[in-house]
Design an enzyme around this catalytic site. Structure first.
Site, short mmCIF file in Angstrom:
data_model
loop_
_atom_site.label_atom_id
_atom_site.label_comp_id
_atom_site.label_asym_id
_atom_site.label_seq_id
_atom_site.Cartn_x
_atom_site.Cartn_y
_atom_site.Cartn_z
N GLU A 289 -13.34 21.06 8.11
CA GLU A 289 -12.06 20.45 8.45
C GLU A 289 -11.20 20.43 7.19
OE1 GLU A 289 -10.33 16.29 10.33
OE2 GLU A 289 -11.89 16.23 8.80
N ASP B 11 -24.59 6.70 23.66
CA ASP B 11 -25.76 6.80 22.80
C ASP B 11 -26.45 8.15 22.98
OD1 ASP B 11 -27.25 6.42 25.25
OD2 ASP B 11 -26.95 4.27 25.00
N HIS C 65 -11.51 14.55 18.39
CA HIS C 65 -11.53 13.09 18.40
C HIS C 65 -10.35 12.47 17.67
CE1 HIS C 65 -13.26 14.35 14.62
NE2 HIS C 65 -13.07 13.14 14.14
N ASP C 66 -9.59 13.28 16.93
CA ASP C 66 -8.45 12.78 16.16
C ASP C 66 -7.11 13.15 16.78
OD1 ASP C 66 -9.91 11.53 14.15
OD2 ASP C 66 -9.96 13.31 12.88
N ASP D 56 -24.93 -1.28 27.07
CA ASP D 56 -24.28 -2.13 26.05
C ASP D 56 -22.81 -1.76 25.84
OD1 ASP D 56 -24.47 0.27 24.67
OD2 ASP D 56 -25.52 -0.57 22.93
N ASP E 10 -23.27 6.08 28.14
CA ASP E 10 -24.07 4.92 27.73
C ASP E 10 -25.29 4.82 28.63
OD1 ASP E 10 -25.05 2.45 26.95
OD2 ASP E 10 -23.54 1.32 28.08
N ASP F 29 -16.44 17.23 7.36
CA ASP F 29 -15.27 16.37 7.44
C ASP F 29 -14.44 16.45 6.17
OD1 ASP F 29 -13.96 14.14 9.01
OD2 ASP F 29 -14.42 13.04 7.17
N ASP G 128 -22.07 16.50 12.23
CA ASP G 128 -20.90 16.18 11.41
C ASP G 128 -21.39 15.81 10.02
OD1 ASP G 128 -18.10 15.65 10.98
OD2 ASP G 128 -18.00 15.05 13.08
#
Length: 559
Positions: free
Chosen positions: A256, A29, A329-330, A25, A21, A199, A98
C-alpha cells in the site's frame, strides 16, 4: 511477459471484524470466516487477504498491533488461525496476511520498553525527538488529524505517530528492529501463509532532517509527506526484506503506497528490482477531493478517471504489475461513488466490475462488493466507529467551522465506515452477521441486498462476478493482454482493447444513466467478434453498434 500465479489470481479482502460472527459477541472472527469458505470457493477467488488479526487494543481496528505473533482475542486463537489456514489450502486457495510494520500499538512490549527510559536498549526502536522551543519537534500533521507528535512526560520527549497517538512509528534506521521484523515475517511464512499486503509500506523510510512541512490553506499543521513518503532508504529496505525473507518463499506481495507515481512504482515492482510484486496506488481514489481532501467535493470527469487508470496500465506494461481495485476497508462503496446505488445499482455494479476486471493486473474484491453493497447514511456521528471519521468530524466542525449537516453529508459520502458495516448474508436480524449486537450497525438496506438472495438469483451481481473470475481462468488475454484506450475524450463511455497473440478484447462501459452512442475504429469491426459477457444479455456474435444502455457493459473477444 513472465507468467506468475499471483498475476492470474483474484484476491478477496476479508475485514474480519465485519465479515461473520460465530460466537454472538457482535464481532466477526476467524471461525466465522471458516464457516463462509464454501461461499468464497463458489465465487472462484484464489487468494483471501485478511485485514489484521493480530493482538491489538483496536484503536485503529487492528492496524495498531500489540503482539505480532498472537491472535486478537475477539477473533479467536492461534489454533483457530491454523485451522482456517489448513481449510483454505485444502480448497486450493491461499491466504495473504496484512503486514503492518510502519508502526505498532503503544501497548506493544517494544514501545513499553522504549518509553521506559532514554537509555533502554529499545529506545531507538521508535522515533523520539526533543521539543523545539517548547513545541513539537516539527509541524507535521497526523493522517488522522492533529499533530503527528505526542509528548511523553516520563522521558520529556516526543514520539512520532503518523497515524493515531496509539500508533507510534517504528524507526527503520535501527538494524536490530529490522531483524526482529524479518524474524516475525519468517515465522508467519513458516506457518504457511502465502504472502503479505504491506500497510503504508512506503512510509517506513523517513528523511532524517525532519523538516517542517508546507502549511496549506486553512490547515493547522504542515504536510510532512515529502519527508516520509517514498523516503531516501525505501528501496534499500524493501530489497533487504526481499533478500532476507521473501525470496525464500513462493509468495505474493503488494505494498500500500499513498502518493506513489508510475515512475516510482516501476522501481517498486520492476522485474529485476527484487522488491514487491505490485502496489496499491490511490490516484483514482483521490478523484473528487477538494481543499479539505476527501471530505470536500470537487468536479471530476470520466476522462480524468480514464486518464489515471490508462497511465497506470501503460506505465507498468512489461516492467511491473498493477493491482486493480475499486473498494477496500478504507474506501467508500464503489457503486455509491462511481455507479448509481439507486435505480441502476445492479447494472452499474456489474459495469464497474467488468471495467476493472478486464484491465491488466490482479483484481481485488472487497467483501460485499460482489453483492453491490452500498454506502450507509447513519443519522448521528455517534453511530460511527472509525477514528479518522471521528477526528475529522471534530476538526471540520470545531476548527474549520463547517455545519454539522455539511460535515455529515461528507461523512456519508467518504467515511471508511461505509466499507465496514457488517457483511449482509441474509434478511434475518442483523443480516445474519451476528446473533448479538453488532460492533457497528448493519446497513438498513440488508433486507434487499444480501448474499442469500444473490446466490439464488442467476442474474445477480454475485453470479456476474463469478462469471468474470471464470473468464479470467479461461482466457489468457484477460491476464496478459496489452492495454490500449479508445475514445479518450468521451465523458460517458470507458472503452479499451486488450491484445494478446492474435486475439483482442474490446471492452465498452457506459458510466452514465442515459443511452450512449459510440463509433469504433473500422479495424476493430473487421474481426469476428464473440460477446463474452454483458449486463444486458450475455450472448451473441458480432459487435452491436447500437447505443449502450444506462450503465451497460459489453466485452467482446475479437479474432
Amino acid at each position: 511477459m513472465e507468467k506468475s500465479w499471483w498475476k492470474e489470481a483474484v484476491v478477496y479482502q476479508v475485514y474480519p471484524r465485519s465479515f461473520m460472527d460465530s460466537d454472538g459477541d457482535g464481532i466477526g472472527d476467524l471461525n466465522g470466516i471458516l464457516q463462509k469458505l464454501d461461499y468464497l470457493q463458489e465465487l472462484g477467488v484464489n487468494v483471501i487477504w485478511l485485514s489484521p488479526v493480530y493482538q491489538s487494543p483496536n484503536d485503529d481496528n487492528g492496524y495498531d498491533i500489540s503482539d505480532y505473533q498472537s491472535i486478537m482475542t475477539e477473533f479467536g486463537t492461534l489454533a483457530d488461525f491454523e485451522l482456517l489456514l489448513r481449510a483454505v489450502h485444502e480448497r486450493g486457495m491461499k491466504i495473504m496476511m496484512d503486514l503492518v510494520v510502519n508502526h505498532t500499538s503503544d501497548e506493544h512490549s517494544w514501545f513499553k520498553e522504549s518509553r521506559s527510559s532514554k537509555d533502554d536498549p529499545k529506545r531507538d526502536y521508535y522515533i523520539w525527538k526533543p521539543g523545539n522551543q517548547g513545541k513539537e519537534p516539527n509541524n507535521w500533521e497526523s493522517v488522522f488529524k492533529g499533530s503527528a507528535w505526542e509528548y511523553d512526560e516520563g522521558t520529556s520527549e516526543y514520539y512520532l505517530h503518523l497515524f493515531s497517538k496509539k500508533q507510534p512509528d517504528l524507526n527503520w534506521e535501527n538494524r536490530k528492529l529490522r531483524e526482529e521484523i524479518y524474524s516475525m515475517m519468517t515465522w508467519w511464512l513458516e506457518k504457511g501463509v502465502d504472502g503479505f499486503r504491506m500497510d503504508v509500506i512506503n512510509f517506513i523510510s523517513k528523511d532524517q532532517s525532519y523538516s517542517d512541512g508546507h502549511i496549506y490553506h486553512q490547515k493547522q499543521y504542515g504536510d510532512g509527506s515529502p519527508y516520509f513518503m517514498n523516503g531516501p532508504r525505501i528501496h534499500e529496505f524493501l530489497q533487504e526484506i526481499n533478500q532476507q525473507v521473501l525470496s525464500r518463499y513462493d509468495v505474493m506481495t503488494v505494498g500500500e503506497m499513498p502518493g506513489v507515481s508510475t515512475e516510482e512504482a516501476q522501481l517498486y515492482t520492476g522485474r529485476n528490482r527484487d522488491e514487491l510484486h505490485m502496489v496499491f496506488q490511490f490516484e483514482h481514489m483521490d478523484l473528487g477531493g477538494g481543499p479539505e481532501g476527501k471530505w470536500s467535493d470537487a468536479d471530476w470527469k470520466l476522462s480524468d478517471l480514464k486518464r489515471i487508470l490508462s497511465k497506470w496500465q501503460t506505465g507498468l506494461e512489461g516492467n511491473g504489475w498493477n493491482s486493480l481495485y475499486w473498494n477496500n476497508h478504507d474506501q467508500p462503496r464503489v457503486v455509491s461513488r462511481y455507479g448509481n446505488d439507486g435505480r441502476y445499482r445492479i447494472e452499474s455494479a456489474k459495469m464497474l466490475a467488468a471495467c476493472l476486471h478486464m484491465l491488466q493486473g490482479t483484481p481485488y474484491i472487497y467483501q460485499g462488493e460482489e453483492l453491490g453493497m452500498t454506502n450507509v447514511t447513519f443519522a448521528s456521528i455517534d453511530e460511527y466507529r472509525d477514528i479518522e471519521t471521528l477526528n475529522s468530524y471534530d476538526e471540520l466542525v470545531h476548527f474549520n467551522g463547517w455545519s454539522k449537516e455539511r460535515t455529515m453529508s461528507a461523512i456519508h459520502a467518504r467515511s471508511r465506515d461505509n466499507a465496514r458495516t457488517p457483511m449482509q448474508w441474509n434478511d434475518s436480524r442483523n443480516a445474519g452477521f451476528t446473533k448479538g449486537s453488532p460492533w457497528i450497525k448493519v446497513n438498513p438496506n440488508f433486507r434487499e441486498i444480501h448474499a442469500e438472495k444473490a446466490y439464488n438469483d442467476p442474474d445477480s451481481i454475485f453470479h456476474f462476478y463469478k462469471r468474470l473470475i471464470s473468464l479470467r481462468k479461461e482466457y489468457e488475454i484477460i491476464v496478459y493482454g496489452r492495454y490500449e484506450l479508445l475514445l479518450p475524450d468521451d465523458e460517458r463511455i470507458f472503452a479499451y482493447t486488450r491484445a494478446f497473440k492474435k486475439e483482442k478484447l474490446l471492452v465498452l462501459c457506459n458510466f452514465k444513466e442515459e443511452h450512449a452512442p459510440f463509433s469504433l475504429p473500422s479495424e476493430l469491426l473487421s474481426h469476428t467478434a464473440t460477446k463474452l459477457i454483458g449486463n444486458y444479455g450475455q450472448e451473441g456474435t458480432g459487435i452491436a453498434l447500437e447505443p449502450l444502455c444506462p450503465y451497460e457493459c459489453r466485452v467482446y473477444l475479437l479474432k
